[in-house]
Design a protein around this motif. Structure first.
Motif, PDB file in Angstrom:
ATOM      1  N   GLU A  80     -37.437   6.380 -40.964  1.00 15.39           N
ATOM      2  CA  GLU A  80     -37.162   5.147 -40.216  1.00 15.39           C
ATOM      3  C   GLU A  80     -37.640   3.922 -41.002  1.00 15.39           C
ATOM      4  N   LEU A  81     -38.799   4.046 -41.629  1.00 11.15           N
ATOM      5  CA  LEU A  81     -39.343   2.933 -42.412  1.00 11.15           C
ATOM      6  C   LEU A  81     -38.460   2.646 -43.629  1.00 11.15           C
ATOM      7  N   ILE A  82     -38.021   3.703 -44.295  1.00 11.37           N
ATOM      8  CA  ILE A  82     -37.140   3.558 -45.462  1.00 11.37           C
ATOM      9  C   ILE A  82     -35.856   2.838 -45.050  1.00 11.37           C
ATOM     10  N   ARG A  83     -35.249   3.311 -43.985  1.00 11.24           N
ATOM     11  CA  ARG A  83     -33.988   2.712 -43.525  1.00 11.24           C
ATOM     12  C   ARG A  83     -34.185   1.259 -43.097  1.00 11.24           C
ATOM     13  N   LYS A  84     -35.314   0.983 -42.469  1.00 12.70           N
ATOM     14  CA  LYS A  84     -35.598  -0.386 -42.040  1.00 12.70           C
ATOM     15  C   LYS A  84     -35.718  -1.307 -43.254  1.00 12.70           C
ATOM     16  N   ILE A  85     -36.434  -0.874 -44.259  1.00 12.16           N
ATOM     17  CA  ILE A  85     -36.588  -1.700 -45.464  1.00 12.16           C
ATOM     18  C   ILE A  85     -35.230  -1.943 -46.114  1.00 12.16           C
ATOM     19  N   GLU A 102     -26.774   6.453 -51.689  1.00 10.71           N
ATOM     20  CA  GLU A 102     -25.903   7.502 -52.223  1.00 10.71           C
ATOM     21  C   GLU A 102     -26.652   8.493 -53.103  1.00 10.71           C
ATOM     22  N   ALA A 103     -27.661   8.019 -53.814  1.00 11.20           N
ATOM     23  CA  ALA A 103     -28.328   8.869 -54.803  1.00 11.20           C
ATOM     24  C   ALA A 103     -29.565   9.592 -54.268  1.00 11.20           C
ATOM     25  N   LYS A 104     -30.161   9.074 -53.235  1.00 13.95           N
ATOM     26  CA  LYS A 104     -31.440   9.624 -52.762  1.00 13.95           C
ATOM     27  C   LYS A 104     -31.288  10.289 -51.397  1.00 13.95           C
ATOM     28  N   ASP A 105     -32.149  11.258 -51.162  1.00 12.52           N
ATOM     29  CA  ASP A 105     -32.250  11.860 -49.837  1.00 12.52           C
ATOM     30  C   ASP A 105     -33.281  11.031 -49.073  1.00 12.52           C
ATOM     31  N   LEU A 106     -32.809  10.168 -48.197  1.00 15.86           N
ATOM     32  CA  LEU A 106     -33.707   9.242 -47.503  1.00 15.86           C
ATOM     33  C   LEU A 106     -34.702   9.945 -46.587  1.00 15.86           C
ATOM     34  N   SER A 107     -34.406  11.184 -46.235  1.00 18.98           N
ATOM     35  CA  SER A 107     -35.331  11.904 -45.354  1.00 18.98           C
ATOM     36  C   SER A 107     -36.578  12.376 -46.107  1.00 18.98           C
ATOM     37  N   THR A 108     -36.489  12.433 -47.429  1.00 25.19           N
ATOM     38  CA  THR A 108     -37.645  12.894 -48.210  1.00 25.19           C
ATOM     39  C   THR A 108     -38.153  11.854 -49.207  1.00 25.19           C
ATOM     40  N   LEU A 109     -37.481  10.728 -49.291  1.00 22.83           N
ATOM     41  CA  LEU A 109     -37.870   9.692 -50.252  1.00 22.83           C
ATOM     42  C   LEU A 109     -39.202   9.056 -49.839  1.00 22.83           C
ATOM     43  N   LEU A 111     -42.032   6.318 -49.479  1.00 23.61           N
ATOM     44  CA  LEU A 111     -41.985   4.861 -49.371  1.00 23.61           C
ATOM     45  C   LEU A 111     -42.376   4.197 -50.694  1.00 23.61           C
ATOM     46  N   GLU A 112     -43.377   4.761 -51.360  1.00 21.71           N
ATOM     47  CA  GLU A 112     -43.853   4.193 -52.624  1.00 21.71           C
ATOM     48  C   GLU A 112     -42.772   4.276 -53.705  1.00 21.71           C
ATOM     49  N   GLN A 113     -42.000   5.352 -53.674  1.00 19.92           N
ATOM     50  CA  GLN A 113     -40.923   5.508 -54.657  1.00 19.92           C
ATOM     51  C   GLN A 113     -39.831   4.468 -54.409  1.00 19.92           C
ATOM     52  N   LEU A 114     -39.532   4.222 -53.142  1.00 17.36           N
ATOM     53  CA  LEU A 114     -38.558   3.186 -52.808  1.00 17.36           C
ATOM     54  C   LEU A 114     -39.064   1.833 -53.294  1.00 17.36           C
ATOM     55  N   LEU A 118     -37.221  -0.580 -56.012  1.00 14.68           N
ATOM     56  CA  LEU A 118     -36.822  -1.952 -55.676  1.00 14.68           C
ATOM     57  C   LEU A 118     -37.483  -2.966 -56.609  1.00 14.68           C
ATOM     58  N   MET A 119     -38.740  -2.734 -56.932  1.00 17.49           N
ATOM     59  CA  MET A 119     -39.447  -3.655 -57.832  1.00 17.49           C
ATOM     60  C   MET A 119     -38.842  -3.611 -59.235  1.00 17.49           C
ATOM     61  N   MET A 120     -38.474  -2.425 -59.672  1.00 15.05           N
ATOM     62  CA  MET A 120     -37.850  -2.283 -60.987  1.00 15.05           C
ATOM     63  C   MET A 120     -36.510  -3.030 -61.007  1.00 15.05           C
ATOM     64  N   HIS A 121     -35.750  -2.878 -59.949  1.00 12.57           N
ATOM     65  CA  HIS A 121     -34.459  -3.567 -59.851  1.00 12.57           C
ATOM     66  C   HIS A 121     -34.660  -5.084 -59.804  1.00 12.57           C
ATOM     67  N   GLU A 122     -35.671  -5.513 -59.090  1.00 11.85           N
ATOM     68  CA  GLU A 122     -35.977  -6.949 -58.996  1.00 11.85           C
ATOM     69  C   GLU A 122     -36.290  -7.522 -60.381  1.00 11.85           C
ATOM     70  N   THR A 123     -37.069  -6.795 -61.150  1.00  9.58           N
ATOM     71  CA  THR A 123     -37.401  -7.221 -62.512  1.00  9.58           C
ATOM     72  C   THR A 123     -36.136  -7.333 -63.356  1.00  9.58           C
ATOM     73  N   SER A 124     -35.275  -6.359 -63.209  1.00  7.44           N
ATOM     74  CA  SER A 124     -34.009  -6.359 -63.938  1.00  7.44           C
ATOM     75  C   SER A 124     -33.135  -7.551 -63.531  1.00  7.44           C
ATOM     76  N   MET A 125     -33.080  -7.831 -62.232  1.00  7.01           N
ATOM     77  CA  MET A 125     -32.277  -8.967 -61.749  1.00  7.01           C
ATOM     78  C   MET A 125     -32.832 -10.285 -62.291  1.00  7.01           C
ATOM     79  N   LYS A 126     -34.145 -10.420 -62.305  1.00  9.51           N
ATOM     80  CA  LYS A 126     -34.765 -11.650 -62.818  1.00  9.51           C
ATOM     81  C   LYS A 126     -34.491 -11.809 -64.310  1.00  9.51           C
ATOM     82  N   SER A 127     -34.524 -10.709 -65.019  1.00  7.92           N
ATOM     83  CA  SER A 127     -34.244 -10.734 -66.453  1.00  7.92           C
ATOM     84  C   SER A 127     -32.813 -11.198 -66.704  1.00  7.92           C
TER      85      SER A 127
END
Length: 144
Positions: A80-85, A102-109, A111-114, A118-127
């Motif tokens: 629920e927390l993953i989906r909310k984020i 599409e790539a992850k199993d949200l039932s086992t992902l 929170l820290e991995q998510l 997201l932080m890695m993607h954010e860095t990439s977007m800023k770059s």
């Protein structure tokens, strides 16, 4: 202060009366608890990432709400927390959200991995934004 607590409960005749009085004093009545839960659930439900907010700041705000809810007896599953984020992210995150869904199993992902993803993607977007800004500046200089 301890002496105030003693004065507060010294008129009680039983340990149960003392406990009940202290519980109401420190936790509030059930009505107060329900009101706090209601307010925090509302905050949780309406939670959105702010414009120009970084992922870590957004996650800190989110965690504060979730922890406050947990402290008063309301908790959500990891999924629920993953989906909310994922739902609270701004529109610019839609491609990343879709990729994660599409790539992850949200039932086992975890929170820290998510958060890390997201932080890695954010860095990439800023770059990319930085590179795009440099290109525009170069083009503007050539045009003048």
């Amino acid at each position: 202060k301890p002496e105030n607590e003693f004065n507060h409960i010294s008129s009680c005749d039983t340990a149960k009366e003392m406990w009940d009085l202290l519980e109401v004093t420190y936790e509030g009545t059930n009505q107060v608890k329900e009101s706090k839960i209601s307010m925090l659930v509302h905050e949780y439900e309406l939670f959105l990432m702010h414009d120009n907010e970084c992922i870590s700041d957004m996650f800190t705000r989110f965690t504060r709400i979730v922890n406050s809810l947990k402290n008063i007896g309301k908790s959500y599953s990891n999924q629920e927390l993953i989906r909310k984020i994922l739902r609270c992210l701004s529109r610019s995150w839609t491609p990343k959200v879709t990729a994660i869904e599409e790539a992850k199993d949200l039932s086992t992902l975890p929170l820290e991995q998510l958060l890390g993803s997201l932080m890695m993607h954010e860095t990439s977007m800023k770059s990319h934004e930085h590179v795009d800004a440099k290109k525009k500046k170069t083009i503007a200089l050539r045009a003048s």
